[in-house]
Design a protein around this motif. Structure first.
Motif, PDB file in Angstrom:
ATOM      1  N   ALA A 110     -19.685  15.889 -28.612  1.00  0.00           N
ATOM      2  CA  ALA A 110     -20.722  15.620 -29.616  1.00  0.00           C
ATOM      3  C   ALA A 110     -20.059  14.898 -30.788  1.00  0.00           C
ATOM      4  N   PRO A 111     -20.552  13.732 -31.191  1.00  0.00           N
ATOM      5  CA  PRO A 111     -19.942  12.979 -32.293  1.00  0.00           C
ATOM      6  C   PRO A 111     -20.179  13.661 -33.633  1.00  0.00           C
ATOM      7  N   PRO A 112     -19.499  13.234 -34.698  1.00  0.00           N
ATOM      8  CA  PRO A 112     -19.658  13.885 -36.012  1.00  0.00           C
ATOM      9  C   PRO A 112     -21.102  13.875 -36.522  1.00  0.00           C
ATOM     10  N   ASN A 113     -21.895  12.879 -36.120  1.00  0.00           N
ATOM     11  CA  ASN A 113     -23.279  12.771 -36.622  1.00  0.00           C
ATOM     12  C   ASN A 113     -24.298  13.360 -35.650  1.00  0.00           C
ATOM     13  N   TRP A 114     -23.885  14.315 -34.821  1.00  0.00           N
ATOM     14  CA  TRP A 114     -24.812  14.924 -33.864  1.00  0.00           C
ATOM     15  C   TRP A 114     -25.979  15.580 -34.607  1.00  0.00           C
ATOM     16  N   GLN A 115     -27.110  15.702 -33.898  1.00  0.00           N
ATOM     17  CA  GLN A 115     -28.318  16.292 -34.477  1.00  0.00           C
ATOM     18  C   GLN A 115     -28.833  17.407 -33.568  1.00  0.00           C
ATOM     19  N   PHE A 116     -29.516  18.389 -34.165  1.00  0.00           N
ATOM     20  CA  PHE A 116     -30.155  19.430 -33.359  1.00  0.00           C
ATOM     21  C   PHE A 116     -31.196  18.797 -32.436  1.00  0.00           C
ATOM     22  N   TRP A 139     -26.201  30.281 -26.161  1.00  0.00           N
ATOM     23  CA  TRP A 139     -25.047  30.876 -26.826  1.00  0.00           C
ATOM     24  C   TRP A 139     -25.052  30.490 -28.290  1.00  0.00           C
ATOM     25  N   GLN A 140     -24.587  31.376 -29.169  1.00  0.00           N
ATOM     26  CA  GLN A 140     -24.738  31.165 -30.603  1.00  0.00           C
ATOM     27  C   GLN A 140     -23.480  31.505 -31.396  1.00  0.00           C
ATOM     28  N   CYS A 141     -23.408  30.936 -32.609  1.00  0.00           N
ATOM     29  CA  CYS A 141     -22.408  31.338 -33.595  1.00  0.00           C
ATOM     30  C   CYS A 141     -22.973  31.024 -34.974  1.00  0.00           C
ATOM     31  N   THR A 142     -22.346  31.546 -36.017  1.00  0.00           N
ATOM     32  CA  THR A 142     -22.868  31.373 -37.372  1.00  0.00           C
ATOM     33  C   THR A 142     -21.861  30.674 -38.275  1.00  0.00           C
ATOM     34  N   SER A 186     -30.100  25.801 -36.952  1.00  0.00           N
ATOM     35  CA  SER A 186     -30.319  25.366 -38.330  1.00  0.00           C
ATOM     36  C   SER A 186     -29.021  25.584 -39.103  1.00  0.00           C
ATOM     37  N   SER A 187     -28.964  25.086 -40.315  1.00  0.00           N
ATOM     38  CA  SER A 187     -27.792  25.117 -41.193  1.00  0.00           C
ATOM     39  C   SER A 187     -26.580  25.899 -40.681  1.00  0.00           C
ATOM     40  N   TYR A 188     -26.660  27.235 -40.798  1.00  0.00           N
ATOM     41  CA  TYR A 188     -25.513  28.048 -40.432  1.00  0.00           C
ATOM     42  C   TYR A 188     -25.764  28.892 -39.182  1.00  0.00           C
ATOM     43  N   PHE A 189     -26.734  28.479 -38.383  1.00  0.00           N
ATOM     44  CA  PHE A 189     -26.975  29.157 -37.104  1.00  0.00           C
ATOM     45  C   PHE A 189     -26.969  28.093 -36.017  1.00  0.00           C
ATOM     46  N   TYR A 190     -25.970  28.144 -35.162  1.00  0.00           N
ATOM     47  CA  TYR A 190     -25.810  27.126 -34.135  1.00  0.00           C
ATOM     48  C   TYR A 190     -25.985  27.751 -32.755  1.00  0.00           C
ATOM     49  N   GLN A 191     -26.814  27.117 -31.971  1.00  0.00           N
ATOM     50  CA  GLN A 191     -27.088  27.607 -30.624  1.00  0.00           C
ATOM     51  C   GLN A 191     -26.946  26.463 -29.630  1.00  0.00           C
ATOM     52  N   VAL A 192     -26.363  26.749 -28.479  1.00  0.00           N
ATOM     53  CA  VAL A 192     -26.212  25.737 -27.439  1.00  0.00           C
ATOM     54  C   VAL A 192     -26.718  26.301 -26.121  1.00  0.00           C
ATOM     55  N   LEU A 193     -27.546  25.521 -25.441  1.00  0.00           N
ATOM     56  CA  LEU A 193     -28.024  25.861 -24.100  1.00  0.00           C
ATOM     57  C   LEU A 193     -27.169  25.091 -23.109  1.00  0.00           C
ATOM     58  N   ILE A 194     -26.584  25.797 -22.144  1.00  0.00           N
ATOM     59  CA  ILE A 194     -25.694  25.173 -21.166  1.00  0.00           C
ATOM     60  C   ILE A 194     -26.387  25.127 -19.810  1.00  0.00           C
ATOM     61  N   THR A 195     -26.523  23.921 -19.262  1.00  0.00           N
ATOM     62  CA  THR A 195     -27.205  23.726 -17.985  1.00  0.00           C
ATOM     63  C   THR A 195     -26.348  22.854 -17.066  1.00  0.00           C
ATOM     64  N   ASN A 196     -26.860  22.679 -15.837  1.00  0.00           N
ATOM     65  CA  ASN A 196     -26.202  21.842 -14.820  1.00  0.00           C
ATOM     66  C   ASN A 196     -24.790  22.339 -14.513  1.00  0.00           C
ATOM     67  N   PRO A 226     -15.336  31.857 -30.597  1.00  0.00           N
ATOM     68  CA  PRO A 226     -16.132  32.451 -29.519  1.00  0.00           C
ATOM     69  C   PRO A 226     -17.613  32.470 -29.894  1.00  0.00           C
ATOM     70  N   MET A 227     -18.460  32.145 -28.950  1.00  0.00           N
ATOM     71  CA  MET A 227     -19.905  32.199 -29.147  1.00  0.00           C
ATOM     72  C   MET A 227     -20.456  33.416 -28.417  1.00  0.00           C
ATOM     73  N   GLY A 228     -21.492  34.021 -28.977  1.00  0.00           N
ATOM     74  CA  GLY A 228     -22.125  35.167 -28.338  1.00  0.00           C
ATOM     75  C   GLY A 228     -23.351  34.752 -27.558  1.00  0.00           C
ATOM     76  N   ARG A 229     -23.650  35.498 -26.506  1.00  0.00           N
ATOM     77  CA  ARG A 229     -24.856  35.210 -25.725  1.00  0.00           C
ATOM     78  C   ARG A 229     -26.083  35.623 -26.532  1.00  0.00           C
ATOM     79  N   ASN A 230     -26.971  34.670 -26.790  1.00  0.00           N
ATOM     80  CA  ASN A 230     -28.216  34.971 -27.483  1.00  0.00           C
ATOM     81  C   ASN A 230     -29.220  35.523 -26.484  1.00  0.00           C
ATOM     82  N   TRP A 231     -29.538  34.740 -25.477  1.00  0.00           N
ATOM     83  CA  TRP A 231     -30.360  35.192 -24.350  1.00  0.00           C
ATOM     84  C   TRP A 231     -30.229  34.170 -23.239  1.00  0.00           C
ATOM     85  N   GLY A 232     -30.324  34.630 -22.000  1.00  0.00           N
ATOM     86  CA  GLY A 232     -30.191  33.725 -20.862  1.00  0.00           C
ATOM     87  C   GLY A 232     -28.876  32.964 -20.932  1.00  0.00           C
ATOM     88  N   GLN A 233     -28.977  31.630 -20.949  1.00  0.00           N
ATOM     89  CA  GLN A 233     -27.769  30.815 -21.088  1.00  0.00           C
ATOM     90  C   GLN A 233     -27.755  30.090 -22.428  1.00  0.00           C
TER      91      GLN A 233
END
Length: 250
Positions: free
Chosen positions: A235-241, A206-209, A166-176, A197-204
């Protein structure tokens, strides 16, 4: 070349060969399976992959006991397993199967480690998908002795990045993830930022603020082998969650 230089070179080569052989050695463990209607594990596990069919891990997946799971650092890694030393349950010729780590098998200290508490520390245990288990042992088996070893993961296509938050909390799941399959560090970069740098949230996951909205995103991913791969502006400029983007592969 002097005798001491020659001896030093031989010592280094011997160490490398011995280390490689040790990595390829078969180790002993046990295995059971989780029963699903289609023979695979489809529920979200401790690595955060969600529906495992969408990440292509479904049929060939496994949960690990505490010792092997290593607090989630082994998520995405690949193991080759074969059933051994059980004439009744192991399939003939001891065929092997390769599984991806997707979940944690929690301990149950209310049961003895050799009778139900298969994942109690310090046991080394694999809770496999039914489909993968049936490729090395009879489904009727309760628990079987196995041998395992780490192997590189073979993947089709590039790394996949699923964006959530959401707004200022970004999380990415990395697979494959190919190579050793384990991600140990992630950085993200927008067109208005440097590498963050992103921190590990849980599993795979990763997050930043840092605010990254409205910017094309690049990712730098480092595996446990120390190799790094960078995917620019995936990811293009108009990417969505909720969207998933594909980057480079190791």
């Amino acid at each position: 070349m002097g005798i001491f230089q020659t001896s030093a070179i031989y010592l280094v080569l011997f160490t490398i060969v011995r280390s490689s052989a040790r990595d390829d050695e078969w180790k002993s463990a046990t295995a059971t399976y989780s029963k699903e209607t289609d023979g695979s594990i489809i529920t979200e596990g401790a690595c955060g992959y969600g529906d495992l069919h969408k990440t292509s891990y479904g049929k060939y997946s496994a949960g690990l006991s505490s010792l092997l799971f290593n607090q989630g650092r082994t998520c995405g890694g690949c193991f080759e397993l074969r059933c051994v030393d059980h004439i009744l349950w192991c399939l003939q010729a001891s065929p092997s199967v390769i599984v991806t780590v997707t979940d944690f098998c929690p301990p149950n200290y209310g049961l003895a480690s050799d009778y139900g508490g298969w994942c109690n520390f310090p046991r080394e245990h694999f809770e496999m998908s039914e489909g993968a288990f049936s490729e090395i042992a009879e489904r009727r088996a309760d628990i079987v002795p196995v041998q395992y070893r780490r192997v590189n993961c073979v993947r089709n296509g590039g790394l996949r990045f699923t964006l959530t938050g959401s707004s200022y909390f970004y999380q990415v799941l990395i697979t494959n993830v190919g190579l050793d399959g384990e991600v140990v560090a992630v950085k993200v970069k927008g067109s208005k930022t440097g590498w963050i740098p992103m921190g590990r949230n849980w599993g795979q996951n990763w997050q930043c603020t840092i605010h990254l909205g409205g910017q094309p995103l690049s990712f730098e991913v480092t595996s446990s082998s120390g190799r790094t791969v960078t995917s620019y502006n995936i990811a293009p400029p108009n990417w969505q969650f909720g969207q998933t983007f594909e980057g480079r592969q190791f």
